[in-house]
Design a protein around this motif. Structure first.
Motif, PDB file in Angstrom:
ATOM      1  N   ALA A   1       0.827  -1.203   0.000  1.00 41.26           N
ATOM      2  CA  ALA A   1       0.000   0.000   0.000  1.00 41.26           C
ATOM      3  C   ALA A   1       0.869   1.264   0.000  1.00 41.26           C
ATOM      4  N   VAL A   2       1.959   1.231   0.770  1.00 40.38           N
ATOM      5  CA  VAL A   2       2.887   2.368   0.802  1.00 40.38           C
ATOM      6  C   VAL A   2       3.512   2.551  -0.578  1.00 40.38           C
ATOM      7  N   TRP A   3       3.903   1.438  -1.207  1.00 42.00           N
ATOM      8  CA  TRP A   3       4.514   1.486  -2.546  1.00 42.00           C
ATOM      9  C   TRP A   3       3.543   2.105  -3.554  1.00 42.00           C
ATOM     10  N   GLU A   4       2.283   1.669  -3.497  1.00 42.72           N
ATOM     11  CA  GLU A   4       1.287   2.202  -4.431  1.00 42.72           C
ATOM     12  C   GLU A   4       1.080   3.698  -4.238  1.00 42.72           C
ATOM     13  N   GLU A   5       1.062   4.171  -2.979  1.00 39.92           N
ATOM     14  CA  GLU A   5       0.909   5.603  -2.707  1.00 39.92           C
ATOM     15  C   GLU A   5       2.115   6.397  -3.204  1.00 39.92           C
ATOM     16  N   MET A   6       3.311   5.838  -3.019  1.00 40.31           N
ATOM     17  CA  MET A   6       4.531   6.560  -3.407  1.00 40.31           C
ATOM     18  C   MET A   6       4.716   6.600  -4.916  1.00 40.31           C
ATOM     19  N   ILE A   7       4.306   5.539  -5.619  1.00 42.25           N
ATOM     20  CA  ILE A   7       4.542   5.441  -7.063  1.00 42.25           C
ATOM     21  C   ILE A   7       3.483   6.193  -7.876  1.00 42.25           C
ATOM     22  N   ARG A   8       2.315   6.441  -7.290  1.00 37.91           N
ATOM     23  CA  ARG A   8       1.202   7.057  -8.009  1.00 37.91           C
ATOM     24  C   ARG A   8       1.588   8.373  -8.700  1.00 37.91           C
ATOM     25  N   PRO A   9       2.219   9.352  -8.032  1.00 39.00           N
ATOM     26  CA  PRO A   9       2.511  10.620  -8.715  1.00 39.00           C
ATOM     27  C   PRO A   9       3.727  10.567  -9.641  1.00 39.00           C
ATOM     28  N   LEU A  10       4.475   9.486  -9.628  1.00 40.80           N
ATOM     29  CA  LEU A  10       5.713   9.409 -10.414  1.00 40.80           C
ATOM     30  C   LEU A  10       5.486   8.685 -11.734  1.00 40.80           C
ATOM     31  N   ASP A  11       6.298   9.027 -12.737  1.00 37.92           N
ATOM     32  CA  ASP A  11       6.196   8.430 -14.079  1.00 37.92           C
ATOM     33  C   ASP A  11       7.120   7.216 -14.163  1.00 37.92           C
ATOM     34  N   PRO A  12       6.595   5.995 -14.350  1.00 36.93           N
ATOM     35  CA  PRO A  12       7.428   4.791 -14.410  1.00 36.93           C
ATOM     36  C   PRO A  12       8.437   4.806 -15.564  1.00 36.93           C
ATOM     37  N   ASP A  13       8.185   5.604 -16.617  1.00 36.30           N
ATOM     38  CA  ASP A  13       9.123   5.664 -17.737  1.00 36.30           C
ATOM     39  C   ASP A  13      10.418   6.380 -17.349  1.00 36.30           C
ATOM     40  N   LEU A  14      10.396   7.168 -16.270  1.00 36.07           N
ATOM     41  CA  LEU A  14      11.575   7.915 -15.837  1.00 36.07           C
ATOM     42  C   LEU A  14      12.372   7.169 -14.764  1.00 36.07           C
ATOM     43  N   ALA A  15      12.067   5.897 -14.542  1.00 32.69           N
ATOM     44  CA  ALA A  15      12.766   5.110 -13.528  1.00 32.69           C
ATOM     45  C   ALA A  15      14.219   4.902 -13.930  1.00 32.69           C
ATOM     46  N   VAL A  16      15.117   5.072 -12.971  1.00 35.36           N
ATOM     47  CA  VAL A  16      16.556   4.931 -13.184  1.00 35.36           C
ATOM     48  C   VAL A  16      16.951   3.485 -12.887  1.00 35.36           C
ATOM     49  N   PRO A  17      17.781   2.868 -13.735  1.00 32.31           N
ATOM     50  CA  PRO A  17      18.213   1.501 -13.436  1.00 32.31           C
ATOM     51  C   PRO A  17      19.151   1.485 -12.217  1.00 32.31           C
ATOM     52  N   TYR A  18      19.000   0.459 -11.378  1.00 30.14           N
ATOM     53  CA  TYR A  18      19.812   0.349 -10.166  1.00 30.14           C
ATOM     54  C   TYR A  18      21.219  -0.102 -10.502  1.00 30.14           C
ATOM     55  N   SER A  19      22.180   0.525  -9.829  1.00 29.61           N
ATOM     56  CA  SER A  19      23.579   0.135  -9.910  1.00 29.61           C
ATOM     57  C   SER A  19      24.196   0.394  -8.538  1.00 29.61           C
ATOM     58  N   MET A  20      25.058  -0.500  -8.073  1.00 33.54           N
ATOM     59  CA  MET A  20      25.690  -0.320  -6.769  1.00 33.54           C
ATOM     60  C   MET A  20      26.557   0.936  -6.736  1.00 33.54           C
ATOM     61  N   GLU A  21      27.066   1.348  -7.879  1.00 33.26           N
ATOM     62  CA  GLU A  21      27.919   2.527  -7.943  1.00 33.26           C
ATOM     63  C   GLU A  21      27.130   3.810  -8.176  1.00 33.26           C
ATOM     64  N   GLY A  22      25.820   3.705  -8.366  1.00 37.96           N
ATOM     65  CA  GLY A  22      24.989   4.868  -8.660  1.00 37.96           C
ATOM     66  C   GLY A  22      24.726   5.721  -7.432  1.00 37.96           C
ATOM     67  N   LYS A  23      24.410   6.991  -7.695  1.00 39.13           N
ATOM     68  CA  LYS A  23      24.019   7.918  -6.634  1.00 39.13           C
ATOM     69  C   LYS A  23      22.543   8.231  -6.831  1.00 39.13           C
ATOM     70  N   PHE A  24      21.771   8.113  -5.748  1.00 38.02           N
ATOM     71  CA  PHE A  24      20.327   8.252  -5.840  1.00 38.02           C
ATOM     72  C   PHE A  24      19.821   9.236  -4.788  1.00 38.02           C
ATOM     73  N   ARG A  25      18.685   9.848  -5.096  1.00 37.19           N
ATOM     74  CA  ARG A  25      18.040  10.761  -4.161  1.00 37.19           C
ATOM     75  C   ARG A  25      16.685  10.196  -3.753  1.00 37.19           C
TER      76      ARG A  25
ATOM     77  N   ASN B   1      12.701   9.841  -3.040  1.00 35.49           N
ATOM     78  CA  ASN B   1      11.483  10.056  -3.840  1.00 35.49           C
ATOM     79  C   ASN B   1      11.733  10.001  -5.343  1.00 35.49           C
ATOM     80  N   THR B   2      12.649   9.151  -5.770  1.00 34.85           N
ATOM     81  CA  THR B   2      12.844   8.914  -7.198  1.00 34.85           C
ATOM     82  C   THR B   2      12.585   7.439  -7.481  1.00 34.85           C
TER      83      THR B   2
END
Length: 148
Positions: free
Chosen positions: A86-110, A112-113
């Motif tokens: 339920a938390v995931w659904e609330e958090m993902i609702r306003p965001l665009d899934p096409d703008l999702a960044v691929p995960y990498s251990m060396e990546g820097k993330f902020r 609410n993305t």
């Protein structure tokens, strides 16, 4: 039926301290008719007599409903827990899934993305700490390594 009186030199079952098993032992010493010291016939070690333990008899268990009726407990009133889905659904609702960044251990993330993970799928970064990010996926929260 008569019980045989034990004497030094007789055989008796005893728990061997070296073999860690109930084995035949030779009685070495007796005090007041009680076996005190024995010698293992298998390994030859001498130790105090440890007789075979009697198996414990399990007490009859009362039915679960009867137990609960006898001992009422004060229950704390808690708000119903919100599932991670339920938390995931609330958090993902306003965001665009096409703008999702691929995960990498060396990546820097902020926070609410959106993030795509090869195993867990699409998730939302809840928080970022030194070297770690907490991501909410549909299956639950995961703590992942990052270069943050």
């Amino acid at each position: 039926m008569q019980k045989r009186v034990l004497a030094a030199g007789d055989m008796v079952d005893s728990q061997c301290t070296r073999c860690k098993a109930l084995l035949n032992h030779t009685i070495i010493a007796m005090v007041d008719g009680q076996v005190v010291r024995v010698k293992c016939n298998t390994c030859g070690s001498e130790h105090n007599h440890r007789p075979a333990k009697e198996p414990k008899v399990a007490a009859a268990k009362a039915p679960k409903a009867a137990k609960e009726a006898k001992t009422p407990r004060a229950r704390s009133v808690k708000a119903p827990a919100i599932s991670d889905e339920a938390v995931w659904e609330e958090m993902i609702r306003p965001l665009d899934p096409d703008l999702a960044v691929p995960y990498s251990m060396e990546g820097k993330f902020r926070a609410n993305t959106l993030l795509t993970h090869p195993t867990f799928g699409i998730g939302v970064i809840a928080s970022s700490q030194a070297g770690k990010i907490e991501v909410v996926f549909k299956e639950g929260r995961k703590l992942l390594r990052s270069a943050c």
